[in-house]
Design a protein around this motif. Structure first.
Motif, PDB file in Angstrom:
ATOM      1  N   GLU A 191       0.817  -1.206   0.000  1.00  0.00           N
ATOM      2  CA  GLU A 191       0.000   0.000   0.000  1.00  0.00           C
ATOM      3  C   GLU A 191       0.857   1.265   0.000  1.00  0.00           C
ATOM      4  O   GLU A 191       1.937   1.300   0.593  1.00  0.00           O
ATOM      5  CB  GLU A 191      -0.901   0.046   1.244  1.00  0.00           C
ATOM      6  CG  GLU A 191      -1.876  -1.106   1.354  1.00  0.00           C
ATOM      7  CD  GLU A 191      -1.322  -2.295   2.117  1.00  0.00           C
ATOM      8  OE1 GLU A 191      -2.090  -3.241   2.367  1.00  0.00           O
ATOM      9  OE2 GLU A 191      -0.111  -2.274   2.444  1.00  0.00           O
ATOM     10  N   ALA A 192       0.363   2.309  -0.645  1.00  0.00           N
ATOM     11  CA  ALA A 192       1.006   3.618  -0.524  1.00  0.00           C
ATOM     12  C   ALA A 192       0.948   4.092   0.923  1.00  0.00           C
ATOM     13  O   ALA A 192       1.917   4.614   1.467  1.00  0.00           O
ATOM     14  CB  ALA A 192       0.330   4.627  -1.443  1.00  0.00           C
ATOM     15  N   ILE A 193      -0.214   3.911   1.562  1.00  0.00           N
ATOM     16  CA  ILE A 193      -0.352   4.176   3.001  1.00  0.00           C
ATOM     17  C   ILE A 193      -0.776   2.876   3.661  1.00  0.00           C
ATOM     18  O   ILE A 193      -1.866   2.360   3.396  1.00  0.00           O
ATOM     19  CB  ILE A 193      -1.387   5.268   3.298  1.00  0.00           C
ATOM     20  CG1 ILE A 193      -0.983   6.592   2.638  1.00  0.00           C
ATOM     21  CG2 ILE A 193      -1.529   5.470   4.808  1.00  0.00           C
ATOM     22  CD1 ILE A 193      -1.989   7.710   2.856  1.00  0.00           C
ATOM     23  N   GLN A 194       0.089   2.336   4.509  1.00  0.00           N
ATOM     24  CA  GLN A 194      -0.188   1.096   5.219  1.00  0.00           C
ATOM     25  C   GLN A 194      -0.594   1.424   6.653  1.00  0.00           C
ATOM     26  O   GLN A 194       0.077   2.190   7.351  1.00  0.00           O
ATOM     27  CB  GLN A 194       1.056   0.212   5.202  1.00  0.00           C
ATOM     28  CG  GLN A 194       1.198  -0.754   6.364  1.00  0.00           C
ATOM     29  CD  GLN A 194       0.384  -2.029   6.196  1.00  0.00           C
ATOM     30  OE1 GLN A 194      -0.573  -2.059   5.453  1.00  0.00           O
ATOM     31  NE2 GLN A 194       0.782  -3.062   6.880  1.00  0.00           N
ATOM     32  N   ILE A 195      -1.721   0.875   7.090  1.00  0.00           N
ATOM     33  CA  ILE A 195      -2.192   1.041   8.463  1.00  0.00           C
ATOM     34  C   ILE A 195      -2.028  -0.307   9.154  1.00  0.00           C
ATOM     35  O   ILE A 195      -2.633  -1.294   8.743  1.00  0.00           O
ATOM     36  CB  ILE A 195      -3.649   1.514   8.493  1.00  0.00           C
ATOM     37  CG1 ILE A 195      -3.730   2.911   7.852  1.00  0.00           C
ATOM     38  CG2 ILE A 195      -4.200   1.540   9.908  1.00  0.00           C
ATOM     39  CD1 ILE A 195      -5.129   3.411   7.647  1.00  0.00           C
ATOM     40  N   ASP A 196      -1.186  -0.351  10.196  1.00  0.00           N
ATOM     41  CA  ASP A 196      -0.813  -1.642  10.761  1.00  0.00           C
ATOM     42  C   ASP A 196      -0.708  -1.542  12.273  1.00  0.00           C
ATOM     43  O   ASP A 196      -0.743  -0.453  12.855  1.00  0.00           O
ATOM     44  CB  ASP A 196       0.530  -2.094  10.170  1.00  0.00           C
ATOM     45  CG  ASP A 196       0.688  -3.608  10.162  1.00  0.00           C
ATOM     46  OD1 ASP A 196      -0.155  -4.297  10.767  1.00  0.00           O
ATOM     47  OD2 ASP A 196       1.661  -4.093   9.568  1.00  0.00           O
ATOM     48  N   ARG A 197      -0.586  -2.696  12.907  1.00  0.00           N
ATOM     49  CA  ARG A 197      -0.436  -2.770  14.355  1.00  0.00           C
ATOM     50  C   ARG A 197       1.026  -3.085  14.698  1.00  0.00           C
ATOM     51  O   ARG A 197       1.831  -3.444  13.827  1.00  0.00           O
ATOM     52  CB  ARG A 197      -1.351  -3.854  14.924  1.00  0.00           C
ATOM     53  CG  ARG A 197      -1.046  -5.226  14.361  1.00  0.00           C
ATOM     54  CD  ARG A 197      -1.927  -6.293  14.951  1.00  0.00           C
ATOM     55  NE  ARG A 197      -1.493  -7.606  14.509  1.00  0.00           N
ATOM     56  CZ  ARG A 197      -1.769  -8.733  15.144  1.00  0.00           C
ATOM     57  NH1 ARG A 197      -2.493  -8.703  16.244  1.00  0.00           N
ATOM     58  NH2 ARG A 197      -1.353  -9.891  14.688  1.00  0.00           N
ATOM     59  N   ALA A 198       1.373  -2.947  15.977  1.00  0.00           N
ATOM     60  CA  ALA A 198       2.761  -3.084  16.419  1.00  0.00           C
ATOM     61  C   ALA A 198       3.132  -4.554  16.582  1.00  0.00           C
ATOM     62  O   ALA A 198       2.924  -5.156  17.632  1.00  0.00           O
ATOM     63  CB  ALA A 198       2.976  -2.331  17.726  1.00  0.00           C
ATOM     64  N   SER A 199       3.689  -5.134  15.517  1.00  0.00           N
ATOM     65  CA  SER A 199       4.209  -6.497  15.567  1.00  0.00           C
ATOM     66  C   SER A 199       5.623  -6.495  15.004  1.00  0.00           C
ATOM     67  O   SER A 199       5.970  -5.646  14.174  1.00  0.00           O
ATOM     68  CB  SER A 199       3.333  -7.458  14.762  1.00  0.00           C
ATOM     69  OG  SER A 199       3.370  -7.127  13.385  1.00  0.00           O
ATOM     70  N   GLU A 200       6.425  -7.426  15.430  1.00  0.00           N
ATOM     71  CA  GLU A 200       7.826  -7.450  15.003  1.00  0.00           C
ATOM     72  C   GLU A 200       7.941  -7.702  13.508  1.00  0.00           C
ATOM     73  O   GLU A 200       8.794  -7.124  12.835  1.00  0.00           O
ATOM     74  CB  GLU A 200       8.592  -8.517  15.778  1.00  0.00           C
ATOM     75  CG  GLU A 200      10.093  -8.500  15.515  1.00  0.00           C
ATOM     76  CD  GLU A 200      10.852  -9.405  16.452  1.00  0.00           C
ATOM     77  OE1 GLU A 200      12.090  -9.387  16.411  1.00  0.00           O
ATOM     78  OE2 GLU A 200      10.212 -10.130  17.241  1.00  0.00           O
ATOM     79  N   ALA A 201       7.063  -8.527  12.964  1.00  0.00           N
ATOM     80  CA  ALA A 201       7.123  -8.823  11.540  1.00  0.00           C
ATOM     81  C   ALA A 201       6.669  -7.634  10.698  1.00  0.00           C
ATOM     82  O   ALA A 201       7.222  -7.371   9.635  1.00  0.00           O
ATOM     83  CB  ALA A 201       6.267 -10.044  11.225  1.00  0.00           C
ATOM     84  N   GLY A 202       5.674  -6.919  11.196  1.00  0.00           N
ATOM     85  CA  GLY A 202       5.116  -5.832  10.406  1.00  0.00           C
ATOM     86  C   GLY A 202       5.786  -4.494  10.619  1.00  0.00           C
ATOM     87  O   GLY A 202       5.667  -3.604   9.775  1.00  0.00           O
ATOM     88  N   PHE A 203       6.504  -4.325  11.743  1.00  0.00           N
ATOM     89  CA  PHE A 203       7.071  -3.008  12.077  1.00  0.00           C
ATOM     90  C   PHE A 203       8.425  -3.192  12.763  1.00  0.00           C
ATOM     91  O   PHE A 203       8.551  -3.055  13.973  1.00  0.00           O
ATOM     92  CB  PHE A 203       6.100  -2.252  12.991  1.00  0.00           C
ATOM     93  CG  PHE A 203       6.488  -0.812  13.229  1.00  0.00           C
ATOM     94  CD1 PHE A 203       6.412   0.120  12.210  1.00  0.00           C
ATOM     95  CD2 PHE A 203       6.914  -0.390  14.475  1.00  0.00           C
ATOM     96  CE1 PHE A 203       6.747   1.440  12.432  1.00  0.00           C
ATOM     97  CE2 PHE A 203       7.257   0.933  14.711  1.00  0.00           C
ATOM     98  CZ  PHE A 203       7.169   1.854  13.674  1.00  0.00           C
ATOM     99  N   PRO A 204       9.453  -3.503  12.004  1.00  0.00           N
ATOM    100  CA  PRO A 204      10.765  -3.767  12.614  1.00  0.00           C
ATOM    101  C   PRO A 204      11.529  -2.518  13.041  1.00  0.00           C
ATOM    102  O   PRO A 204      12.624  -2.633  13.585  1.00  0.00           O
ATOM    103  CB  PRO A 204      11.511  -4.500  11.490  1.00  0.00           C
ATOM    104  CG  PRO A 204      10.881  -3.995  10.232  1.00  0.00           C
ATOM    105  CD  PRO A 204       9.435  -3.757  10.560  1.00  0.00           C
TER     106      PRO A 204
END
Length: 762
Positions: free
Chosen positions: A436-449
């Motif tokens: 995505e151009a803008i990704q909305i995600d939660r705080a997980s190690e895989a998704g937000f290193p």
């Protein structure tokens, strides 16, 4: 009291409904803060919030806690905005979505606890009368009371003469002093002492005897006495003037010093990256200079970091800290200088362990192009990433040419606005066509290193508005994989909420323009989606999703990737609950697409007021679920079925739709559908000639459909190209069918269900 007067004093209501026919109004107004509060002209929309500008530092809305100089609270019931005392007497600008205002006349306010007055208006009038009487009594007391003696003494000289004002007395004394300096011959001396000295010399010259000496002594004593008395009077008046002027001068000095300190403080808050060694020439590496400027803002507890016009090469990541505004001049470009895979800008350092929304917040990133140079590098990396933050604004940015990743990642954050930004150019080198151009995600190690902690904090209160998503024109770059969305597994306790995507334009995405994954209480409104692989897809993974609205969007020539223009899909275990798909325009649906609108596994889904035209496949398709309301839609020029209900659907309604120029069936219901009403639909022209005499019907009901009411539908053939096999076809496996007041005149009916018929016209 006079009831007739009351009934002619109406309550004035100026409230808007907030729908397409009566939308809320964008309001921008400038108000003074008085005693810590500003009163808005209208009642603001709670969902859109109130934005306040007008200070040298950003202001952020809070819901609770103590107010500070950079925060404010909003009363969304009464339209009042509260500030810290430091903002009193300040002029601020307020931007919000106005819902209108309610004016309530004083004559409508009744006093149940005070029998002496019929209404608040009468009681206010009595209070005004009492206040006026009290004022008159005070004025009479003031006029009848003599002035204090000290005021009279200032205007009275030693001889008892009273002057009108103290200045007149001082002027008279000054004139006496000046007269003393002139002798009897009219000669003027520089001072009284100079005249006395001259007179004494004349006396000494005229008298040489002892008697003359005695006379001189007498005269000398008299002159000295008069001089001393005069000098004492002068000194007293000078002292009085000093006592009056010195406090005034000191007060003026304090005012000037305060203003100088305020200006110096503002200047000190602005941090220019050039002062820290940045070149901005597009040749030298400016990473360390920009890091130093941002670190200086952190050291000061916040401030504005200014980036002047130029091209800034970055060989590493920048970190922005709390209470900071990064302000770039028009034309500023930040270049990824080498093939590193890190972020260009983030709001935390590696190793940080923030929780929930307690990281670096109260941040504004304004202006500048962030160029990932994805045509030159393979690793790419997300350009800007924020996590564990609160109160963040991205505005007037250009995010360009990204490989496999995102323009902006919003992770584990709340109260975020992305406004008037452009997202241009993407390159997929593997299996990342969903990026995505803008990704909305939660705080997980895989998704937000980038940094921790990884406590699965979701995003809340995110608004993406007035943005553009498309191609950059750079060779080798395409449109984005997706425009705005989320991917990855979500748990029931970590769902995103209140995500608003509005007034944006999406072009040429590979997949979906907007991909809500577990966005509870969210709205997708007034967007334009053009030439995209798919439009909007809302779906679940491991929890049900609640309350999403897809309203007043425009879809043009979308669905080439085999995806629907609008799709809301739950699962056998997790439903899409309380869905509204309304007032959208869908034009030019690709024949590769599933349908114009597709809904499955929903519990409470309204598909209302949509306009679908030139559709190369089905117009509206519904599968599995309950409580569907498909009504007041227009499905015109559709190659397959207009409205298609199939497989395991309960307690639903198909009503008041306009369906015409359809390739196959107007309405087709099949496979275990139970408790359905088909009413008030107008169907004109089905079974297009290309099907060579296929089984196209205006209404077709087959395969175990039970408890169906078919009432008040009007069907007809059109010319020789759209001739139905039957106006109505019902198979023998369908039961408990009730037909009332339908018009199938001249078309024919094939009903094998033994249905109850009342008043059909055939």
């Amino acid at each position: 009291m006079d009831d007739f007067t009351i009934y002619n004093d109406p309550i004035l209501v100026r409230k808007r409904k907030g729908i397409s026919g009566d939308p809320y109004k964008n309001v921008t107004e400038t108000l003074w803060v008085d005693k810590g509060v500003a009163y808005l002209r209208e009642t603001p929309s709670r969902t859109e919030r109130v934005r306040v500008t007008g200070t040298s530092y950003p202001l952020y809305e809070i819901n609770d806690g103590e107010l500070t100089k950079d925060t404010y609270k909003v009363d969304y019931v009464h339209g009042e905005v509260y500030f810290h005392e430091s903002l009193n007497k300040k002029s601020l600008t307020f931007s919000y979505l106005g819902t209108g205002v309610l004016y309530f006349p004083d004559s409508r306010i009744y006093l149940t606890g005070d029998k002496n007055y019929g209404s608040a208006k009468i009681k206010f009038q009595d209070i005004d009368r009492s206040v006026l009487e009290q004022k008159n009594r005070v004025d009479n007391l003031i006029r009848s009371t003599p002035q204090p003696s000290e005021l009279v003494d200032v205007r009275t000289d030693r001889n008892g003469k009273v002057y009108s004002v103290a200045k007149d007395r001082i002027d008279a004394d000054q004139k006496k002093i000046e007269d003393v300096q002139i002798d009897l011959n009219g000669k003027e001396y520089t001072s009284p002492k100079a005249r006395v000295d001259a007179d004494q010399k004349m006396v000494e010259d005229a008298f040489m005897s002892s008697s003359r000496t005695e006379i001189l002594k007498s005269l000398d004593a008299r002159i000295i006495y008069d001089y001393n008395e005069l000098n004492q009077n002068i000194n007293t008046k000078v002292d009085n003037l000093q006592n009056t002027l010195v406090p005034q001068i000191d007060n003026l000095k304090n005012i000037i010093n305060t203003e100088i300190n305020r200006i110096e403080s503002r200047i000190k808050k602005e941090i220019n990256v050039i002062d820290f060694g940045a070149k901005g020439d597009g040749v030298n590496d400016d990473t360390e200079a920009l890091r130093a400027a941002l670190a200086e803002a952190k050291k000061r507890g916040g401030g504005t970091v200014i980036v002047p016009y130029g091209k800034y090469l970055l060989r590493g990541s920048l970190t922005i800290y709390r209470n900071t505004r990064l302000l770039s001049d028009e034309g500023v470009v930040f270049f990824r200088a080498n093939d590193y895979s890190g972020y260009m800008l983030k709001n935390g350092d590696s190793g940080d362990q923030y929780t929930e929304y307690n990281g670096n917040g109260n941040i504004i990133v304004s202006g500048g192009m962030w160029d990932g140079r994805g045509n030159l590098f393979e690793n790419g990396g997300t350009l800007i990433t924020f996590g564990h933050s609160e109160n963040v604004i991205f505005e007037n940015l250009i995010l360009k040419d990204v490989v496999n990743n995102h323009g902006i990642e919003i992770n584990s954050s709340k109260n975020v606005i992305v406004d008037n930004c452009k997202f241009l150019g993407f390159r997929n080198t593997g299996q990342r066509d969903y990026a995505e151009a803008i990704q909305i995600d939660r705080a997980s190690e895989a998704g937000f290193p980038a940094f921790g902690s990884y406590d699965l904090t979701p995003c809340r209160n995110v608004t993406i508005q007035n943005c553009f998503f498309g191609k950059s024109g750079t060779s080798g770059m395409t449109g984005w994989g997706r425009g705005v969305g989320s991917h990855g597994t979500i748990t029931a306790s970590a769902k995103h909420s209140n995500i608003n995507v509005k007034n944006n334009r999406f072009e040429d995405t590979i997949q979906w323009a907007i991909y809500p994954l577990h966005w509870d209480d969210s709205q997708i409104t007034n967007n334009k989606i053009i030439n995209c692989g798919g439009g909007v897809r809302a779906n679940v993974s491991s929890a049900s999703m609640f309350r999403i609205t897809i309203d007043s969007n425009i879809f043009l020539n979308t669905g080439e990737a085999g995806l629907s223009n609008i799709s809301v899909v739950g699962s056998a275990d997790y439903e899409m609950r309380t869905v509204s798909i309304s007032n959208n325009i869908i034009y030019g649906v690709s024949d590769k697409s599933v349908s114009g609108i597709y809904a499955a596994y929903c519990n409470g889904c309204k598909i209302q007021g949509n306009d679908i035209r030139n559709c190369g496949t089905h117009g509206i398709m519904v599968r599995r679920g309950r409580y569907y309301d498909v009504s007041n839609n227009s499905v015109i020029s559709c190659e397959d079925t207009g409205i298609y209900f199939w497989t395991d659907i309960l307690y639903s309604n198909i009503s008041n739709n306009s369906i015409g120029y359809i390739g196959l069936n107007g309405i087709h219901v099949t496979s275990n559908v139970d408790t359905l009403s088909i009413s008030g639909n107008t169907i004109s022209g089905v079974n297009k000639v290309k099907y060579d005499g296929g089984m196209g019907n205006h209404i077709r009901i087959t395969d175990n459909v039970d408890r169906v009411s078919i009432m008040g539908n009007v069907c007809r053939n059109i010319a020789h190209d759209y001739i139905a096999t039957n106006g109505l076809y019902i198979s023998s496996t369908c039961t408990n069918v009730n037909r009332t007041g339908n018009i199938f005149r001249g078309i024919g009916i094939n009903d094998n269900s033994g249905s109850l018929v009342t008043g059909d016209s055939v």
